[in-house]
Write a protein that holds these residues in place. Sequence first.
Motif, PDB file in Angstrom:
ATOM      1  N   GLU A  32       0.815  -1.051   0.018  1.00  0.00           N
ATOM      2  CA  GLU A  32      -0.019   0.008   0.064  1.00  0.00           C
ATOM      3  C   GLU A  32       1.141   0.919   0.381  1.00  0.00           C
ATOM      4  OE1 GLU A  32      -2.393  -0.355   3.141  1.00  0.00           O
ATOM      5  OE2 GLU A  32      -3.610  -2.088   2.227  1.00  0.00           O
ATOM      6  N   GLU A  33       1.882   1.069   0.985  1.00  0.00           N
ATOM      7  CA  GLU A  33       2.487   2.492   1.082  1.00  0.00           C
ATOM      8  C   GLU A  33       3.870   2.602   0.008  1.00  0.00           C
ATOM      9  OE1 GLU A  33       3.379   4.918   2.891  1.00  0.00           O
ATOM     10  OE2 GLU A  33       1.074   3.372   4.268  1.00  0.00           O
ATOM     11  N   PHE A  34       4.342   1.801  -0.557  1.00  0.00           N
ATOM     12  CA  PHE A  34       5.666   1.828  -1.058  1.00  0.00           C
ATOM     13  C   PHE A  34       5.315   1.111  -3.029  1.00  0.00           C
ATOM     14  CE2 PHE A  34       7.127   1.856   3.261  1.00  0.00           C
ATOM     15  CZ  PHE A  34       7.224   2.899   3.122  1.00  0.00           C
ATOM     16  N   ALA A  35       4.895  -0.120  -3.019  1.00  0.00           N
ATOM     17  CA  ALA A  35       5.073  -0.838  -4.125  1.00  0.00           C
ATOM     18  C   ALA A  35       4.891  -0.152  -5.626  1.00  0.00           C
ATOM     19  CB  ALA A  35       4.502  -2.292  -4.357  1.00  0.00           C
ATOM     20  N   GLY A  36       5.500   0.145  -6.358  1.00  0.00           N
ATOM     21  CA  GLY A  36       4.879   0.362  -7.756  1.00  0.00           C
ATOM     22  C   GLY A  36       4.615   2.190  -7.483  1.00  0.00           C
ATOM     23  N   LYS A  37       5.201   2.839  -6.335  1.00  0.00           N
ATOM     24  CA  LYS A  37       5.174   4.229  -6.536  1.00  0.00           C
ATOM     25  C   LYS A  37       6.542   4.933  -6.847  1.00  0.00           C
ATOM     26  CE  LYS A  37       1.135   4.239  -3.273  1.00  0.00           C
ATOM     27  NZ  LYS A  37       1.002   5.091  -1.646  1.00  0.00           N
ATOM     28  N   GLU A  38       7.948   4.103  -6.823  1.00  0.00           N
ATOM     29  CA  GLU A  38       9.311   4.713  -6.965  1.00  0.00           C
ATOM     30  C   GLU A  38       9.785   3.498  -7.914  1.00  0.00           C
ATOM     31  OE1 GLU A  38      11.930   6.333  -3.750  1.00  0.00           O
ATOM     32  OE2 GLU A  38       9.560   6.945  -2.554  1.00  0.00           O
ATOM     33  N   THR A  39      10.626   4.142  -8.955  1.00  0.00           N
ATOM     34  CA  THR A  39      10.835   3.165  -9.135  1.00  0.00           C
ATOM     35  C   THR A  39      12.545   2.215  -8.684  1.00  0.00           C
ATOM     36  OG1 THR A  39      12.684   5.082 -10.687  1.00  0.00           O
ATOM     37  CG2 THR A  39      10.619   4.558 -11.334  1.00  0.00           C
ATOM     38  N   ASP A  40      12.955   3.156  -7.720  1.00  0.00           N
ATOM     39  CA  ASP A  40      14.519   2.191  -7.440  1.00  0.00           C
ATOM     40  C   ASP A  40      13.735   1.499  -5.948  1.00  0.00           C
ATOM     41  OD1 ASP A  40      12.543   4.354  -5.535  1.00  0.00           O
ATOM     42  OD2 ASP A  40      15.148   5.288  -4.915  1.00  0.00           O
ATOM     43  N   ILE A  41      12.948   0.902  -6.064  1.00  0.00           N
ATOM     44  CA  ILE A  41      12.463   0.276  -4.246  1.00  0.00           C
ATOM     45  C   ILE A  41      12.571  -1.358  -5.312  1.00  0.00           C
ATOM     46  CG2 ILE A  41      10.394  -1.049  -3.830  1.00  0.00           C
ATOM     47  CD1 ILE A  41       9.210   2.277  -3.270  1.00  0.00           C
ATOM     48  N   ARG A  42      12.887  -2.094  -4.788  1.00  0.00           N
ATOM     49  CA  ARG A  42      13.678  -3.124  -4.558  1.00  0.00           C
ATOM     50  C   ARG A  42      12.681  -4.266  -4.306  1.00  0.00           C
ATOM     51  NH1 ARG A  42      19.721  -3.774  -4.705  1.00  0.00           N
ATOM     52  NH2 ARG A  42      20.121  -5.421  -5.357  1.00  0.00           N
ATOM     53  N   LYS A  43      12.766  -5.833  -4.161  1.00  0.00           N
ATOM     54  CA  LYS A  43      12.392  -6.356  -3.759  1.00  0.00           C
ATOM     55  C   LYS A  43      12.401  -7.135  -2.579  1.00  0.00           C
ATOM     56  CE  LYS A  43       9.662 -11.215  -4.100  1.00  0.00           C
ATOM     57  NZ  LYS A  43       9.080 -11.661  -5.083  1.00  0.00           N
ATOM     58  N   VAL A  44      13.763  -6.994  -2.637  1.00  0.00           N
ATOM     59  CA  VAL A  44      14.167  -7.674  -1.196  1.00  0.00           C
ATOM     60  C   VAL A  44      14.099  -6.357  -0.394  1.00  0.00           C
ATOM     61  CG1 VAL A  44      16.444  -5.640  -2.358  1.00  0.00           C
ATOM     62  CG2 VAL A  44      16.899  -7.698  -0.609  1.00  0.00           C
ATOM     63  N   ASP A  45      14.357  -4.894  -0.675  1.00  0.00           N
ATOM     64  CA  ASP A  45      13.853  -4.005   0.612  1.00  0.00           C
ATOM     65  C   ASP A  45      12.923  -4.677   1.104  1.00  0.00           C
ATOM     66  OD1 ASP A  45      15.786  -2.188  -0.953  1.00  0.00           O
ATOM     67  OD2 ASP A  45      14.855  -0.489  -1.530  1.00  0.00           O
ATOM     68  N   CYS A  46      11.715  -4.865   0.782  1.00  0.00           N
ATOM     69  CA  CYS A  46      10.639  -5.653   1.089  1.00  0.00           C
ATOM     70  C   CYS A  46      10.502  -6.389   2.747  1.00  0.00           C
ATOM     71  CB  CYS A  46       9.922  -5.814   0.950  1.00  0.00           C
ATOM     72  SG  CYS A  46       7.572  -6.839   1.472  1.00  0.00           S
ATOM     73  N   ASN A  47      11.959  -7.466   2.087  1.00  0.00           N
ATOM     74  CA  ASN A  47      12.158  -8.640   2.614  1.00  0.00           C
ATOM     75  C   ASN A  47      12.441  -8.231   4.394  1.00  0.00           C
ATOM     76  OD1 ASN A  47      11.167 -10.897   1.490  1.00  0.00           O
ATOM     77  ND2 ASN A  47      12.637 -10.416  -0.123  1.00  0.00           N
ATOM     78  N   ILE A  48      13.176  -7.401   4.097  1.00  0.00           N
ATOM     79  CA  ILE A  48      14.118  -6.682   4.759  1.00  0.00           C
ATOM     80  C   ILE A  48      13.656  -5.485   5.765  1.00  0.00           C
ATOM     81  CG2 ILE A  48      16.106  -4.970   5.572  1.00  0.00           C
ATOM     82  CD1 ILE A  48      17.678  -4.826   3.147  1.00  0.00           C
ATOM     83  N   TYR A  49      12.185  -5.054   5.119  1.00  0.00           N
ATOM     84  CA  TYR A  49      11.493  -3.660   5.727  1.00  0.00           C
ATOM     85  C   TYR A  49      11.147  -4.584   7.451  1.00  0.00           C
ATOM     86  CZ  TYR A  49       7.350  -0.654   6.668  1.00  0.00           C
ATOM     87  OH  TYR A  49       6.416  -0.256   6.327  1.00  0.00           O
ATOM     88  N   LYS A  50      10.380  -5.633   6.582  1.00  0.00           N
ATOM     89  CA  LYS A  50       9.532  -7.448   7.096  1.00  0.00           C
ATOM     90  C   LYS A  50      10.380  -7.915   8.605  1.00  0.00           C
ATOM     91  CE  LYS A  50       8.002  -9.624   4.081  1.00  0.00           C
ATOM     92  NZ  LYS A  50       7.938 -11.033   3.323  1.00  0.00           N
ATOM     93  N   GLY A  51      11.878  -7.047   7.770  1.00  0.00           N
ATOM     94  CA  GLY A  51      12.438  -8.129   9.166  1.00  0.00           C
ATOM     95  C   GLY A  51      13.413  -7.249  10.220  1.00  0.00           C
ATOM     96  N   ILE A  52      12.699  -6.258   9.611  1.00  0.00           N
ATOM     97  CA  ILE A  52      13.111  -4.897  11.058  1.00  0.00           C
ATOM     98  C   ILE A  52      12.390  -4.960  11.936  1.00  0.00           C
ATOM     99  CG2 ILE A  52      13.379  -2.149  10.881  1.00  0.00           C
ATOM    100  CD1 ILE A  52      15.204  -2.878   8.441  1.00  0.00           C
TER     101      ILE A  52
END
Length: 462
Positions: A32-52
């Motif tokens: 909802e917040e990030f996916a598809g809104k910025e071109t430099d967002i990587r899938k691995v960021d999501c995994n790190i975000y959840k892990g944090i």
Amino acid sequence: MEYLFLRRKRTTATSERQKTLLFKAAERQWKEEFAGKETDIRKVDCNIYKGILYQLEIRQVFLDTSLSLKKLSALLETNQTYLSNVVNKYFGCNLKELVTASEMVFGFAGDINFAENWYTTEYMKEQPDGLRDCFSEDLLAQMQGVDVMIMNNEFTYVNKKGATSVYGKAYTFRADPQKAELLEIFGTDTVTLANNHVYDYGKRGLLSTLDVLDQEGIPYSGAGRNLKDASKIIYYVMNGRKVAFVSATQIERSKQYTKAATETEPGVLKALHPEKFLKIVKEAAQNSDYVIAEVHWGTEGMLYPDQSQRHLAEQIAQAGADVIIGGHPHRLQGTTFVGDVPIAYSLGNFWFSTGTLYTTLAKVTITEDGTVKLSFVPCIQQNLTTRILTEPEERSDFYEYLASVSMDIGIDADGVVYNKNADDYPAGEILYDSDTSQTDIIGMADNEGDAIDIVGNLREDR
């Protein structure tokens, strides 16, 4: 148990304790917040975000100020530079700021009513910009500006077709489910359902309300599909602190129109016999840094708390609450302290009735050094609109009133309440004193002296 992980001024994830549910909730929020809104967002960021989020809360290292990039990167199996970039990008701060305590502000408002054919709703329908025209811009801005805004949902969301109100009840409130979208205008983060109107349309009405709030993504407290759901503690994790929120209703005291939740049936969490609620407060205190308790109690139309309010406040404070917020009397009642615990006995009608009545946006501020402060923004409900009082004389009259109906407190120029019995009482900063302040306002009459009923409506409107 429910967790709300907050970035600066906004919610970033909601979850249950289990790691799987936490990850799923974080991933939904991520999309909802990030996916598809910025071109430099990587899938691995999501995994790190959840892990944090998992490491910070479930492992309970959120408050560990010694947590380093090196330690966290090892836990998440990523390099320090990339982890640092992720924290900055998606949490709006660096790791040190993420685990270091800073100020946190909670907002609370009194009774609102979106019910069909009710005075407030009918007035709202006539306004060009709907609900926004019913509140001053500066008031809405303050509500949206706090870290967590909690509203009292004193009605039920259920469609008219097939809905039947509880027999014999004088006031029953049913709102169209689509009106739940209006809560966003207040910046609502959570609603309390611990009141005597969420069951106005029976089991069906309550379950519909829960479904609607779930669909809107708004966490609720004080009622649920069963006792476990109604008893859940909401934890807000932000700015290096963990704050628990719990709520319950003491009303009704005689006739039981509003059903109590059981192991198998939906209902509210009741506090008329408060043993269950006090146990929840104790659990919350054991698992958080601070506990805020909101209670529906008291006698409608009264300016002063009754004995049952005062007694229950003492019990809740002894159980571990750090602040107690009240509602139900439909009048702004006073404030006091039980030990060092501030009590706001009733916030009154925020937007509910036709009478001209004082109301407030109450703020609970946890300062950087850990001090808990209760303050009141001076407001008035008049002609079915609510606004902040801005003129010096109006503001002074408000605080004179608030101090006059309070006990053993002083109020400074910013509306912060202080305990007169405390060793650090700032006597030189106090402008309004509960021992000397006076008001001409009386019960069962509004600010203009006109007769009102127990919920604050002008009798001439009945």
